[in-house]
Design an enzyme around this catalytic site. Structure first.
Site, PDB file in Angstrom:
ATOM      1  N   ARG A  51       0.808  -1.229   0.000  1.00  0.00           N
ATOM      2  CA  ARG A  51       0.000   0.000   0.000  1.00  0.00           C
ATOM      3  C   ARG A  51       0.837   1.274   0.000  1.00  0.00           C
ATOM      4  O   ARG A  51       0.588   2.188  -0.784  1.00  0.00           O
ATOM      5  CB  ARG A  51      -0.899   0.064   1.249  1.00  0.00           C
ATOM      6  CG  ARG A  51      -2.212  -0.616   1.122  1.00  0.00           C
ATOM      7  CD  ARG A  51      -2.587  -1.189   2.446  1.00  0.00           C
ATOM      8  NE  ARG A  51      -1.614  -2.216   2.769  1.00  0.00           N
ATOM      9  CZ  ARG A  51      -1.698  -3.466   2.320  1.00  0.00           C
ATOM     10  NH1 ARG A  51      -2.722  -3.845   1.632  1.00  0.00           N
ATOM     11  NH2 ARG A  51      -0.759  -4.360   2.584  1.00  0.00           N
ATOM     12  N   THR A  52       1.795   1.367   0.918  1.00  0.00           N
ATOM     13  CA  THR A  52       2.483   2.649   1.101  1.00  0.00           C
ATOM     14  C   THR A  52       3.262   3.013  -0.165  1.00  0.00           C
ATOM     15  O   THR A  52       3.128   4.118  -0.695  1.00  0.00           O
ATOM     16  CB  THR A  52       3.416   2.580   2.328  1.00  0.00           C
ATOM     17  OG1 THR A  52       2.670   2.047   3.419  1.00  0.00           O
ATOM     18  CG2 THR A  52       3.944   3.935   2.691  1.00  0.00           C
ATOM     19  N   LYS A  80      25.410  -3.874  -1.064  1.00  0.00           N
ATOM     20  CA  LYS A  80      26.886  -3.850  -1.165  1.00  0.00           C
ATOM     21  C   LYS A  80      27.490  -3.065  -0.006  1.00  0.00           C
ATOM     22  O   LYS A  80      28.691  -2.827   0.042  1.00  0.00           O
ATOM     23  CB  LYS A  80      27.306  -3.182  -2.481  1.00  0.00           C
ATOM     24  CG  LYS A  80      26.776  -3.851  -3.719  1.00  0.00           C
ATOM     25  CD  LYS A  80      27.154  -3.024  -4.947  1.00  0.00           C
ATOM     26  CE  LYS A  80      26.164  -3.230  -6.065  1.00  0.00           C
ATOM     27  NZ  LYS A  80      26.220  -2.143  -7.055  1.00  0.00           N
ATOM     28  N   ARG A 101      11.195   3.855   3.393  1.00  0.00           N
ATOM     29  CA  ARG A 101      10.867   2.903   4.476  1.00  0.00           C
ATOM     30  C   ARG A 101      12.126   2.136   4.824  1.00  0.00           C
ATOM     31  O   ARG A 101      12.854   1.678   3.923  1.00  0.00           O
ATOM     32  CB  ARG A 101       9.764   1.935   4.032  1.00  0.00           C
ATOM     33  CG  ARG A 101       9.556   0.810   5.040  1.00  0.00           C
ATOM     34  CD  ARG A 101       8.358  -0.043   4.733  1.00  0.00           C
ATOM     35  NE  ARG A 101       7.119   0.687   4.985  1.00  0.00           N
ATOM     36  CZ  ARG A 101       5.906   0.126   4.932  1.00  0.00           C
ATOM     37  NH1 ARG A 101       5.779  -1.157   4.642  1.00  0.00           N
ATOM     38  NH2 ARG A 101       4.825   0.846   5.169  1.00  0.00           N
ATOM     39  N   HIS A 129       4.932   5.676  11.611  1.00  0.00           N
ATOM     40  CA  HIS A 129       4.443   5.526  10.235  1.00  0.00           C
ATOM     41  C   HIS A 129       3.480   6.696   9.998  1.00  0.00           C
ATOM     42  O   HIS A 129       2.268   6.525   9.931  1.00  0.00           O
ATOM     43  CB  HIS A 129       3.730   4.174  10.107  1.00  0.00           C
ATOM     44  CG  HIS A 129       3.454   3.734   8.705  1.00  0.00           C
ATOM     45  ND1 HIS A 129       3.577   4.569   7.605  1.00  0.00           N
ATOM     46  CD2 HIS A 129       3.017   2.538   8.218  1.00  0.00           C
ATOM     47  CE1 HIS A 129       3.252   3.891   6.522  1.00  0.00           C
ATOM     48  NE2 HIS A 129       2.912   2.669   6.855  1.00  0.00           N
TER      49      HIS A 129
HETATM   50  N1   CP Z   1      -0.299  -0.160   5.871  1.00  0.00           N
HETATM   51  C1   CP Z   1       0.910  -0.381   5.315  1.00  0.00           C
HETATM   52  O1   CP Z   1       1.914   0.244   5.674  1.00  0.00           O
HETATM   53  O2   CP Z   1       0.896  -1.326   4.323  1.00  0.00           O
HETATM   54  P1   CP Z   1       2.172  -1.779   3.485  1.00  0.00           P
HETATM   55  O3   CP Z   1       3.129  -2.444   4.446  1.00  0.00           O
HETATM   56  O4   CP Z   1       1.634  -2.736   2.452  1.00  0.00           O
HETATM   57  O5   CP Z   1       2.785  -0.554   2.887  1.00  0.00           O
END
Ligand code: CP
Length: 304
Positions: A51-52, A80, A101, A129
């Site tokens: 999603r993100t 590396k 991320r 998040h």
């Molecule tokens: N909600 C969320 O962060 O989903 P993903 O891990 O799929 O990005």
């Protein structure tokens, strides 16, 4: 230059403004279709995501911009030994904004120190998040038409769930919020969230391990998955992973206008028989994520 590392970086006024822009985008998509023409978003994902990452990429495309990036550390030069600091320094020459991320808490802060372009924290370890929280706030505003006077049940892995920590931090700033924190004792909310957020702000909260105990009082039920990737011991994960499974039977005393949320991905914690219940909002929630990320990109790039 603005970045988004922690939801605490945003004032309530800034959050309300992002929500208003996201709602305007939903109503007037054409108006925004060329706002980021000529701009590029880099998605640097050292951890898996559906999603993100994809909603960030869809958001930039729907603003008329382009995207580049990597979806795992293994497919980048991190494999590396390249540092996050060096990577963002380089990517700043290729893109106008970076969504990142990383499994290590604090990695986006390291990125901010070396970056020449805005950095968005798309999840750092079990820490924060913030764009999921903006997604959650937009969902609550659209579905409940308010961000105050709500009783919010949060259920599952409250220890490792970074979306939970960011959501509590954000909602604690609104009026008349009560939290019901539902978890097994091994996955209780960390003490620093209790002391520094809930108790410091005089927020009404209670803890229970029983999903149904407060069901009839809830305006929102926020389910979460047990975070397998954060466990040191697989036996503990197996023992706890199916501790809560929300099904129709468990909703029998719930309010008619309960909003059931989940950041997704779901494993077993919501039975698929709940998906057709009109109170199930989690797939809508994932869609709202694209619109709030569009609003955030416009804000950080200072596009009017
Ligand atoms: N909600 C969320 O962060 O989903 P993903 O891990 O799929 O990005």
């Amino acid at each position: 230059m603005k970045h988004l590392i922690d939801i605490k970086n945003l004032s309530i006024e800034e959050i309300d403004n992002l929500i208003n822009v996201a709602q305007d985008i939903m109503k007037n998509k054409e108006k925004y279709a060329k706002k980021c023409e000529g701009k590029k978003l880099a998605t640097l994902f050292y951890e898996p995501s559906t999603r993100t990452r994809l909603s960030f990429e869809a958001a930039m495309m729907e603003l008329g911009g382009n995207v580049l990036g990597f979806s795992s550390a293994n497919s980048s030069s991190a494999s590396k030994g390249e540092s996050v600091a060096d990577t963002v320094r380089v990517i700043g020459g290729y893109a106008d904004i970076i969504a990142m991320r990383h499994p290590k808490e604090g990695a986006p802060l390291v990125a901010v120190m070396k970056s020449e372009v805005p950095i968005i924290n798309a999840g750092d370890g079990g820490h924060n998040h913030p764009t999921q929280t903006l997604t959650d706030l937009l969902t609550i505003q659209c579905e409940k038409h308010r961000l105050s006077s709500l009783t919010i049940g949060i259920c599952g892995d409250l220890k490792f769930g970074r979306t939970v920590h960011s959501l509590i931090t954000a909602m604690s700033r609104y009026q008349n919020i009560k939290f019901v924190l539902i978890s097994p004792k091994e996955l209780k909310i960390p003490d620093y969230i209790k002391k520094d957020i809930l108790e410091k702000n005089n927020i009404d909260y209670c803890e229970t391990n029983n999903l149904e105990e407060y069901m009839s009082e809830l305006d929102i039920l926020y389910m979460t998955r047990v975070q397998k990737e954060r466990f040191f011991n697989e036996d503990d994960y197996i023992r706890l992973k199916d501790y809560y499974i929300l099904n129709k039977e468990k909703l029998k005393n719930a309010k008619k206008d309960l909003c059931i949320m989940h950041p997704l991905p779901r494993v077993n914690e919501i039975s698929t028989d709940v998906d057709d219940d009109e109170r199930a909002c989690y797939f809508k929630q994932a869609k709202y994520g694209k619109y709030i990320r569009m609003a955030l990109i416009l804000d950080l790039l200072e596009v009017k």
